[in-house]
Scaffold this motif. Structure first.
Motif, PDB file in Angstrom:
ATOM      1  N   ASP A  64      26.459  10.129   3.308  1.00 40.21           N
ATOM      2  CA  ASP A  64      26.438   8.997   2.371  1.00 40.21           C
ATOM      3  C   ASP A  64      26.916   7.711   3.038  1.00 40.21           C
ATOM      4  OD1 ASP A  64      25.565  10.734   0.457  1.00 40.21           O
ATOM      5  OD2 ASP A  64      27.570  11.097  -0.399  1.00 40.21           O
ATOM      6  N   LEU A  65      27.939   7.834   3.885  1.00 46.72           N
ATOM      7  CA  LEU A  65      28.434   6.657   4.591  1.00 46.72           C
ATOM      8  C   LEU A  65      27.391   6.105   5.559  1.00 46.72           C
ATOM      9  CD1 LEU A  65      30.780   4.741   5.140  1.00 46.72           C
ATOM     10  CD2 LEU A  65      31.627   6.363   6.848  1.00 46.72           C
ATOM     11  N   SER A  66      26.643   7.017   6.227  1.00 47.86           N
ATOM     12  CA  SER A  66      25.587   6.574   7.151  1.00 47.86           C
ATOM     13  C   SER A  66      24.493   5.820   6.410  1.00 47.86           C
ATOM     14  CB  SER A  66      24.999   7.786   7.884  1.00 47.86           C
ATOM     15  OG  SER A  66      25.993   8.448   8.642  1.00 47.86           O
ATOM     16  N   ARG A  67      24.104   6.351   5.221  1.00 47.85           N
ATOM     17  CA  ARG A  67      23.085   5.645   4.440  1.00 47.85           C
ATOM     18  C   ARG A  67      23.576   4.275   3.990  1.00 47.85           C
ATOM     19  NH1 ARG A  67      22.130  10.918   2.355  1.00 47.85           N
ATOM     20  NH2 ARG A  67      23.548  10.511   0.601  1.00 47.85           N
ATOM     21  N   LEU A  68      24.845   4.200   3.597  1.00 46.11           N
ATOM     22  CA  LEU A  68      25.393   2.899   3.209  1.00 46.11           C
ATOM     23  C   LEU A  68      25.406   1.920   4.375  1.00 46.11           C
ATOM     24  CD1 LEU A  68      28.363   4.002   0.925  1.00 46.11           C
ATOM     25  CD2 LEU A  68      26.209   2.953   0.215  1.00 46.11           C
ATOM     26  N   LEU A  69      25.773   2.424   5.574  1.00 45.54           N
ATOM     27  CA  LEU A  69      25.786   1.545   6.748  1.00 45.54           C
ATOM     28  C   LEU A  69      24.372   1.083   7.100  1.00 45.54           C
ATOM     29  CD1 LEU A  69      28.402   3.382   9.022  1.00 45.54           C
ATOM     30  CD2 LEU A  69      28.696   1.235   7.776  1.00 45.54           C
ATOM     31  N   ALA A  70      23.379   1.982   6.976  1.00 46.48           N
ATOM     32  CA  ALA A  70      21.991   1.573   7.253  1.00 46.48           C
ATOM     33  C   ALA A  70      21.534   0.508   6.269  1.00 46.48           C
ATOM     34  CB  ALA A  70      21.072   2.796   7.189  1.00 46.48           C
ATOM     35  N   THR A  71      21.897   0.691   4.997  1.00 45.69           N
ATOM     36  CA  THR A  71      21.536  -0.328   3.995  1.00 45.69           C
ATOM     37  C   THR A  71      22.202  -1.660   4.301  1.00 45.69           C
ATOM     38  OG1 THR A  71      21.337   1.427   2.350  1.00 45.69           O
ATOM     39  CG2 THR A  71      21.513  -0.836   1.536  1.00 45.69           C
ATOM     40  N   ASP A  72      23.473  -1.608   4.713  1.00 43.66           N
ATOM     41  CA  ASP A  72      24.164  -2.842   5.084  1.00 43.66           C
ATOM     42  C   ASP A  72      23.517  -3.503   6.294  1.00 43.66           C
ATOM     43  OD1 ASP A  72      25.902  -2.454   3.016  1.00 43.66           O
ATOM     44  OD2 ASP A  72      27.482  -1.539   4.243  1.00 43.66           O
ATOM     45  N   ALA A  73      23.075  -2.675   7.265  1.00 46.78           N
ATOM     46  CA  ALA A  73      22.420  -3.246   8.448  1.00 46.78           C
ATOM     47  C   ALA A  73      21.115  -3.941   8.065  1.00 46.78           C
ATOM     48  CB  ALA A  73      22.161  -2.141   9.469  1.00 46.78           C
ATOM     49  N   GLN A  74      20.328  -3.324   7.162  1.00 42.80           N
ATOM     50  CA  GLN A  74      19.085  -3.961   6.713  1.00 42.80           C
ATOM     51  C   GLN A  74      19.379  -5.264   5.981  1.00 42.80           C
ATOM     52  OE1 GLN A  74      17.036  -1.054   4.387  1.00 42.80           O
ATOM     53  NE2 GLN A  74      16.471   0.231   6.152  1.00 42.80           N
ATOM     54  N   ALA A  75      20.396  -5.228   5.122  1.00 39.08           N
ATOM     55  CA  ALA A  75      20.761  -6.463   4.416  1.00 39.08           C
ATOM     56  C   ALA A  75      21.216  -7.541   5.390  1.00 39.08           C
ATOM     57  CB  ALA A  75      21.867  -6.167   3.396  1.00 39.08           C
ATOM     58  N   GLY A  76      21.951  -7.138   6.437  1.00 34.93           N
ATOM     59  CA  GLY A  76      22.367  -8.115   7.451  1.00 34.93           C
ATOM     60  C   GLY A  76      21.193  -8.693   8.208  1.00 34.93           C
ATOM     61  N   ALA A  77      20.192  -7.834   8.512  1.00 37.43           N
ATOM     62  CA  ALA A  77      18.996  -8.337   9.209  1.00 37.43           C
ATOM     63  C   ALA A  77      18.236  -9.333   8.347  1.00 37.43           C
ATOM     64  CB  ALA A  77      18.097  -7.166   9.597  1.00 37.43           C
ATOM     65  N   VAL A  78      18.074  -9.003   7.053  1.00 38.77           N
ATOM     66  CA  VAL A  78      17.389  -9.934   6.145  1.00 38.77           C
ATOM     67  C   VAL A  78      18.156 -11.241   6.034  1.00 38.77           C
ATOM     68  CG1 VAL A  78      16.663 -10.287   3.760  1.00 38.77           C
ATOM     69  CG2 VAL A  78      16.290  -8.079   4.858  1.00 38.77           C
ATOM     70  N   LEU A  79      19.486 -11.144   5.948  1.00 42.76           N
ATOM     71  CA  LEU A  79      20.304 -12.357   5.876  1.00 42.76           C
ATOM     72  C   LEU A  79      20.176 -13.182   7.147  1.00 42.76           C
ATOM     73  CD1 LEU A  79      22.390 -14.042   4.353  1.00 42.76           C
ATOM     74  CD2 LEU A  79      24.174 -12.608   5.365  1.00 42.76           C
ATOM     75  N   GLY A  80      20.122 -12.492   8.301  1.00 45.18           N
ATOM     76  CA  GLY A  80      19.941 -13.222   9.556  1.00 45.18           C
ATOM     77  C   GLY A  80      18.610 -13.940   9.619  1.00 45.18           C
ATOM     78  N   GLN A  81      17.528 -13.271   9.136  1.00 44.33           N
ATOM     79  CA  GLN A  81      16.218 -13.927   9.117  1.00 44.33           C
ATOM     80  C   GLN A  81      16.231 -15.151   8.217  1.00 44.33           C
ATOM     81  OE1 GLN A  81      13.473 -10.896   7.931  1.00 44.33           O
ATOM     82  NE2 GLN A  81      13.604  -9.767   9.863  1.00 44.33           N
ATOM     83  N   ARG A  82      16.888 -15.040   7.064  1.00 49.78           N
ATOM     84  CA  ARG A  82      16.943 -16.196   6.167  1.00 49.78           C
ATOM     85  C   ARG A  82      17.747 -17.329   6.777  1.00 49.78           C
ATOM     86  NH1 ARG A  82      17.826 -13.550   0.104  1.00 49.78           N
ATOM     87  NH2 ARG A  82      15.824 -12.426   0.022  1.00 49.78           N
ATOM     88  N   ILE A  83      18.832 -16.970   7.466  1.00 49.89           N
ATOM     89  CA  ILE A  83      19.632 -18.021   8.126  1.00 49.89           C
ATOM     90  C   ILE A  83      18.816 -18.705   9.216  1.00 49.89           C
ATOM     91  CG2 ILE A  83      21.655 -18.407   9.582  1.00 49.89           C
ATOM     92  CD1 ILE A  83      23.090 -16.244   7.986  1.00 49.89           C
ATOM     93  N   ASN A  84      18.055 -17.908  10.003  1.00 53.05           N
ATOM     94  CA  ASN A  84      17.211 -18.506  11.046  1.00 53.05           C
ATOM     95  C   ASN A  84      16.139 -19.396  10.444  1.00 53.05           C
ATOM     96  OD1 ASN A  84      18.644 -17.154  13.037  1.00 53.05           O
ATOM     97  ND2 ASN A  84      17.296 -15.375  13.003  1.00 53.05           N
ATOM     98  N   ALA A  85      15.552 -18.936   9.318  1.00 55.95           N
ATOM     99  CA  ALA A  85      14.531 -19.764   8.666  1.00 55.95           C
ATOM    100  C   ALA A  85      15.136 -21.071   8.172  1.00 55.95           C
ATOM    101  CB  ALA A  85      13.902 -19.000   7.500  1.00 55.95           C
ATOM    102  N   MET A  86      16.353 -21.008   7.631  1.00 55.75           N
ATOM    103  CA  MET A  86      17.008 -22.237   7.176  1.00 55.75           C
ATOM    104  C   MET A  86      17.360 -23.138   8.350  1.00 55.75           C
ATOM    105  SD  MET A  86      19.500 -20.738   4.180  1.00 55.75           S
ATOM    106  CE  MET A  86      20.167 -22.375   3.872  1.00 55.75           C
ATOM    107  N   ALA A  87      17.719 -22.507   9.482  1.00 52.41           N
ATOM    108  CA  ALA A  87      18.057 -23.320  10.666  1.00 52.41           C
ATOM    109  C   ALA A  87      16.834 -24.006  11.234  1.00 52.41           C
ATOM    110  CB  ALA A  87      18.718 -22.444  11.734  1.00 52.41           C
ATOM    111  N   ASP A  88      15.628 -23.360  11.083  1.00 54.16           N
ATOM    112  CA  ASP A  88      14.406 -23.959  11.616  1.00 54.16           C
ATOM    113  C   ASP A  88      13.878 -25.093  10.754  1.00 54.16           C
ATOM    114  OD1 ASP A  88      14.507 -22.210  13.691  1.00 54.16           O
ATOM    115  OD2 ASP A  88      13.171 -20.738  12.767  1.00 54.16           O
ATOM    116  N   ILE A  89      14.356 -25.199   9.532  1.00 53.40           N
ATOM    117  CA  ILE A  89      13.878 -26.273   8.653  1.00 53.40           C
ATOM    118  C   ILE A  89      14.401 -27.606   9.156  1.00 53.40           C
ATOM    119  CG2 ILE A  89      14.008 -27.237   6.323  1.00 53.40           C
ATOM    120  CD1 ILE A  89      14.183 -24.387   5.258  1.00 53.40           C
ATOM    121  N   ASN A  90      13.467 -28.529   9.409  1.00 53.68           N
ATOM    122  CA  ASN A  90      13.842 -29.863   9.884  1.00 53.68           C
ATOM    123  C   ASN A  90      14.114 -30.743   8.666  1.00 53.68           C
ATOM    124  OD1 ASN A  90      14.229 -32.251  11.216  1.00 53.68           O
ATOM    125  ND2 ASN A  90      12.354 -32.138  12.418  1.00 53.68           N
ATOM    126  N   ALA A  91      15.379 -30.690   8.235  1.00 49.17           N
ATOM    127  CA  ALA A  91      15.725 -31.441   7.030  1.00 49.17           C
ATOM    128  C   ALA A  91      15.636 -32.945   7.244  1.00 49.17           C
ATOM    129  CB  ALA A  91      17.146 -31.061   6.577  1.00 49.17           C
TER     130      ALA A  91
END
Length: 415
Positions: A64-91
């Protein structure tokens, strides 16, 4: 619960000892030993089952802990992609576009308010003659622009056709520079005809205005080959450049010529982004449906367009941008002297408004330093003209060497 189990084990062991003493005729020592051995075996089996149960529970907790860590890793990857997308926006660029729109809107509102106030004042004074003049002026503004009358060439078509057969057509380049640094942004391919006496005739002297479509196709085909050669050389040297290539309806309306054009662009995809076809406003507005299909195919290959001799900026810029129009060329002298003939916007706002759609204003025919200063004040930073640099032969490095800061000239080095 565990204490109850141990109580039952003790009772069972006592029962085993009593059975051994009374039923099996064991001695008291043997009966006590049998009871102890039975009790120890039962305790060992119980502890083993409890340990296995604890280990199984621990394994399930780890899974159960491994599944939770995998879910957290996926959420972190999605958050990283969103942060990169926000960083690429030329405000900053978007804010500049919004500021330009707000400035243009303010100017338009002010002009509308002034016009309404003027109309109300004229109506209050009841001046029919003034109203008639206003209506006449409005009709004159809304009337279609008269066709441009270009001078007839001085060299007959037959002489041009003979010169093409003798390979006496040459292409020179004329730089398009950005202000205020006056660095080359691109180069116009300028056709010239070498006469029998060795002089060079400019395009206005030999390009046919009526008839001779085969001549125009031949001239534009040579220009395309020249552009591909220069573009490949510049890319191989690590300095990609933009080239403005002449194009007309003579090529777009011919199926063989248009297919050859598209095939050349497909074979040179790597340099197609730097190839911009310069077509006159008259030809662009009079394109037929098949010809528009060819221009759309050219845009899909990555090449762009530059509209020549633009007489009015009262156009749908968004539609032009969708068709990969990258620049609109206006006459510098006319824009400076009578900007109202081009647009209803303020002269200082029109360039920013058009740039919002990734389309640039290119002022041509620059003849003096005063024109450069006035264009800079109006926000126009792309210019070309004899004062900047005259057409000249292509140099290996494809750059413009200034003879003085105000007026760079081209070297006379051949290919």
């Amino acid at each position: 619960m565990q204490a109850l189990v141990y109580t039952f084990i003790a009772l069972a062991a006592a029962g085993v000892g009593a059975t051994a003493y009374f039923g099996l005729t064991f001695t008291p020592a043997e009966a006590i030993l049998a009871a102890i051995v039975f009790g120890c075996v039962c305790v060992v089996l119980l502890e083993r089952s409890l340990r296995q149960r604890a280990e199984n529970r621990l394994e399930r907790a780890i899974e159960d802990l491994s599944r939770l860590l995998a879910t957290d890793a996926q959420a972190g990857a999605v958050l990283g992609q969103r942060i990169n997308a926000m960083a690429d926006i030329n405000a900053d660029q978007r804010l500049e576009g919004v500021e330009a729109d707000i400035s243009v809107l303010g100017t338009v509102i002010r002009q509308v308010a002034e016009a309404v106030a003027e109309i109300e004042e004229r109506v209050a004074k009841a001046q029919p003659a003034a109203r008639e003049r206003m209506i006449a002026a409005t009709q004159q503004v809304q009337a279609p622009l008269p066709p441009v009358r270009e001078p007839e060439p001085t060299i007959p078509v037959e002489m041009v056709r003979q010169a093409l057969n003798d390979n006496r057509l040459v292409y020179h380049i004329q730089p398009v520079v950005t202000l205020p640094q006056r660095r080359p942004q691109g180069y116009d391919l300028v056709p010239r005809l070498r006469l029998e006496d060795g002089d060079l005739a400019d395009g206005v002297d030999f390009l046919p205005r009526r008839g001779g479509p085969d001549v125009m196709r031949n001239i534009e085909g040579v220009g395309l080959v020249e552009a591909i050669t220069i573009g490949r050389r510049a890319r191989a040297g690590g300095q990609p450049i933009k080239l403005y290539i002449p194009l007309s309806r003579a090529t777009l309306s011919d199926s063989a010529a248009s297919e050859q054009l598209l095939a050349s662009l497909e074979a040179n995809r790597l340099i197609a982004e730097g190839m911009i076809f310069a077509i006159s406003e008259t030809d662009w507005q009079s394109l037929t449906t098949p010809e528009r299909a060819v221009t759309d195919a050219i845009a899909r290959k990555g090449a762009g367009f530059s509209i020549l001799n633009v007489r009015s900026l009262r156009i749908d810029v968004a539609d032009l941008a969708a068709r990969n129009i990258r620049s609109l060329r206006i006459d510098a002298a006319r824009f400076i002297e009578a900007p109202e003939s081009f647009t209803d916007f303020h002269a200082a706002d029109i360039a920013n408004y058009i740039a919002r759609f990734d389309v640039l204003l290119l002022a041509t025919g620059i003849a003096s330093e005063r024109q450069i200063i006035e264009l800079l004040e109006d926000g126009i930073t792309l210019v070309q003209g004899p004062y900047i640099a005259a057409p000249g032969p292509v140099r290996p490095d494809l750059m413009v060497e200034p003879s003085r800061p105000a007026r760079p000239q081209l070297r006379r080095a051949e290919l």
